[in-house]
Each structure stands twice: as C-alpha cells, then as structure tokens.
Design a protein around this motif. Structure first.
Motif, PDB file in Angstrom:
ATOM      1  N   LYS A  61      -6.062   7.166   6.244  1.00 33.94           N
ATOM      2  CA  LYS A  61      -6.539   8.045   5.217  1.00 33.94           C
ATOM      3  C   LYS A  61      -7.950   8.336   6.007  1.00 33.94           C
ATOM      4  CE  LYS A  61      -8.304   6.055   1.319  1.00 33.94           C
ATOM      5  NZ  LYS A  61      -8.521   5.356  -0.109  1.00 33.94           N
ATOM      6  N   TYR A  65      -3.984  12.174   3.828  1.00 33.75           N
ATOM      7  CA  TYR A  65      -3.099  11.168   4.119  1.00 33.75           C
ATOM      8  C   TYR A  65      -2.439  11.401   5.398  1.00 33.75           C
ATOM      9  CZ  TYR A  65      -4.244   8.792  -0.193  1.00 33.75           C
ATOM     10  OH  TYR A  65      -4.742   8.448  -1.308  1.00 33.75           O
ATOM     11  N   ALA A  68       1.028  -1.077   0.025  1.00 36.52           N
ATOM     12  CA  ALA A  68      -0.229   0.103  -0.065  1.00 36.52           C
ATOM     13  C   ALA A  68       0.768   1.270   0.021  1.00 36.52           C
ATOM     14  CB  ALA A  68      -0.872   0.229   1.171  1.00 36.52           C
ATOM     15  N   SER A  69       0.554   2.073  -0.909  1.00 32.90           N
ATOM     16  CA  SER A  69       1.383   3.489  -0.772  1.00 32.90           C
ATOM     17  C   SER A  69       0.475   4.603  -0.481  1.00 32.90           C
ATOM     18  CB  SER A  69       2.032   3.594  -2.258  1.00 32.90           C
ATOM     19  OG  SER A  69       1.046   4.035  -2.938  1.00 32.90           O
ATOM     20  N   THR A  70       0.976   5.884  -0.060  1.00 37.77           N
ATOM     21  CA  THR A  70       0.482   6.949   0.032  1.00 37.77           C
ATOM     22  C   THR A  70       1.259   7.770  -0.498  1.00 37.77           C
ATOM     23  OG1 THR A  70       1.325   6.971   2.030  1.00 37.77           O
ATOM     24  CG2 THR A  70      -0.910   6.222   1.940  1.00 37.77           C
ATOM     25  N   PRO A  71       0.755   9.145  -0.987  1.00 37.35           N
ATOM     26  CA  PRO A  71       2.041  10.190  -1.434  1.00 37.35           C
ATOM     27  C   PRO A  71       2.850  10.578  -0.220  1.00 37.35           C
ATOM     28  CG  PRO A  71      -0.530  10.697  -2.132  1.00 37.35           C
ATOM     29  CD  PRO A  71      -0.300   9.607  -1.189  1.00 37.35           C
TER      30      PRO A  71
END
Lengths: 144, 148
Positions: free
Chosen positions: A130, A113, A28-31
C-alpha cells in the motif's frame, strides 16, 4: 441421549466453521485490482478539509503553499517508508515564506494498492503493498 | 459437580482466549482486514505504534491467531467434556483446518499472507492445550491418590 449428541455434533461443526470464518476474516485484504495482469494496481482517493482556528490576533496572508508526502506499507501493513507528516511540512513551507502558522488545510489522500508477483522457492507469490500519497495545501499566514 | 466445574473452566478459558485475541486484533492491526469491510468497522488505533522487533511482530500477527486457536480447542473440549474420544477427533479436525487455511494462503486464491510463524504459533498453542489437558487430570489424579 441421541438427540443430545447430535446437538453436540452440530455445535462442534458450527464452532469449527465460526473459527474458520474468524481466521479468514482477519486476513489482510485489499481491493482486487481489475486488471488480470500479474502486476497491477488500484487507487482510491479522498479529500479532507480542516478549518483551523486562528489565534485572535491580526495576521497577514502570505499565500497558498503545497506539499506532498508519501508513506509506504508492506504486505503486513507495517510502515516501510515515510516522508513525514503534511502539517509539519506545510509549517516548514510557511516558515520559508516568513510565516509562522497555516490556515484552511486541505488534504487529498490517494491510496494505491499494488499487486506484484515475486519469485519464491515454491514458485511465484502475489504480494500486495500500500502506498499513501498525501497532497496538502494551506494558507500561510504571519501574525502581526 | 466437580466435573461440571472443570467443564465450565474450559468454557471460561475459551471465552477469555477469544476475547483477548479479538482485543489484540482490534488494537494492534491497522491495515484493512476483511472483517472491517464486512462489518464496516472503523479500526483505527494507529496512534498505538509498536517498535519493529520480533516480539511486537509476534504480538501483532501471530499471537491473535494462536489465542483463537486455543479458544476453539477449549470450546470443543467444553462441548465434548464427557466424551473426550470424540472431542479429540474434533480437535484434530479443527487444528487440521486451521493449518490448512494457513497453508492455502500460499496460493493466490486465498486471502492473507502465509507466515511460517503462524504455523509455529498454531502448533505451539495446540501443544499447550494438549499439555494442559493432559497434566491437569494427572495432577488431579495424584491429589486423589494422596487423599485415598
């Protein structure tokens, strides 16, 4: 034979690299938040307009109504908190005005985020959560 | 010819495990993954809502990794079918790499969230493959002995 074995070695290394790519890519990625502070956040906003088809019946416009709904997700993407769907909330608001339907639905979606350092047995670990905030408005109507 | 067939079965297992793992990811994961950013995929199966319990959690977050691990091992077995000693080395390197990638998630410099159940699942899948790899030739040998 030697060439064949070399090809097998290359194929095996490529296979390991491919599966390593799969493992990394499925994370899982987030900015990345721009701030270097341990606790930081970043918000992405977008708006949507939905033209709802009214029934072919005359109606009275009662005015604009607004609602806000928040949804929270944990680091795994599982929903941990929800205030409900905006359409249902708008219909409830329309009902308060004496209406029975809505038109011209507009929904703003703000995704935030948040990176937070939490203390674990092994030290600190960054957890990214999130939060989606839906701000919606629509025209409340009452069919005659 | 007999061995050729078993080699192809290894490849088939690998493809099936890879495909099943991919489908699990595609259906059950709705959080944005690095994949979806790289390939601009619109992964949205949000309408498939699973209740929150241990089994669905395992299905969503652990099983896919395990299936891909199984797929990789079977593929290495397929490649080194006629030379299992070298194949074993590659399998050990592969399993070690997978575990290392998982443990690196403990650091802040690596994407993903460390999950101890991922470690268990990876270890379980490696063990499962080892059992399949060990017992199938054993059963085959028993059959040959009976025929002999």
């Amino acid at each position: 034979m030697g060439k064949n074995r070399l090809a097998l070695h290359i194929a095996a290394v490529l296979a390991i690299m491919f599966f390593a790519f799969l493992a990394i890519g499925s994370a899982a990625s987030t900015p990345s938040a721009s701030s270097s502070a341990s606790d930081s956040s970043q918000t992405i906003s977008k708006g949507n307009v939905y033209q709802l088809e009214p029934d072919h019946k005359p109606f009275d416009a009662l005015g604009l109504i607004w609602v806000t709904s928040v949804k929270k997700f944990d680091e795994k993407g599982m929903e941990t908190y929800s205030e409900g769907g905006v359409v249902t909330l708008l219909l409830k608001e329309a009902q308060k005005l004496g209406g029975n339907d809505i038109l011209n639905l507009r929904v703003d979606e703000n995704i935030t985020y948040t990176k937070k350092d939490i203390k674990t047995d092994n030290g600190f670990r960054t957890v990214t959560t999130k939060t989606i905030t839906y701000t919606a408005n629509a025209l409340a109507i009452k069919y005659k | 010819m007999m061995f050729y067939k078993h080699r192809l079965i290894c490849l088939l297992y690998s493809v099936v495990a890879l495909f099943t793992g991919g489908v699990c990811y595609y259906i059950f994961r709705d959080f944005n993954m690095i994949f979806s950013q790289i390939f601009k995929l619109k992964i949205s199966f949000a309408h498939i809502r699973l209740s929150d319990n241990f089994i669905t959690y395992f299905l969503k977050y652990n099983l896919c990794d395990g299936l891909w691990m199984l797929s990789g091992i079977f593929f290495l077995r397929f490649l080194w079918f006629y030379n299992p000693e070298i194949g074993n080395y590659y399998v050990i390197i592969f399993v070690g790499t997978a575990l290392l990638l998982e443990f690196l998630q403990l650091t802040n410099y690596f994407p993903g969230t460390f999950d101890i159940f991922d470690i268990f699942t990876l270890a379980l899948c490696a063990l499962l493959e080892h059992c399949i790899n060990y017992f199938f030739p054993f059963i085959r040998r028993q059959k040959w002995v009976k025929i002999g």
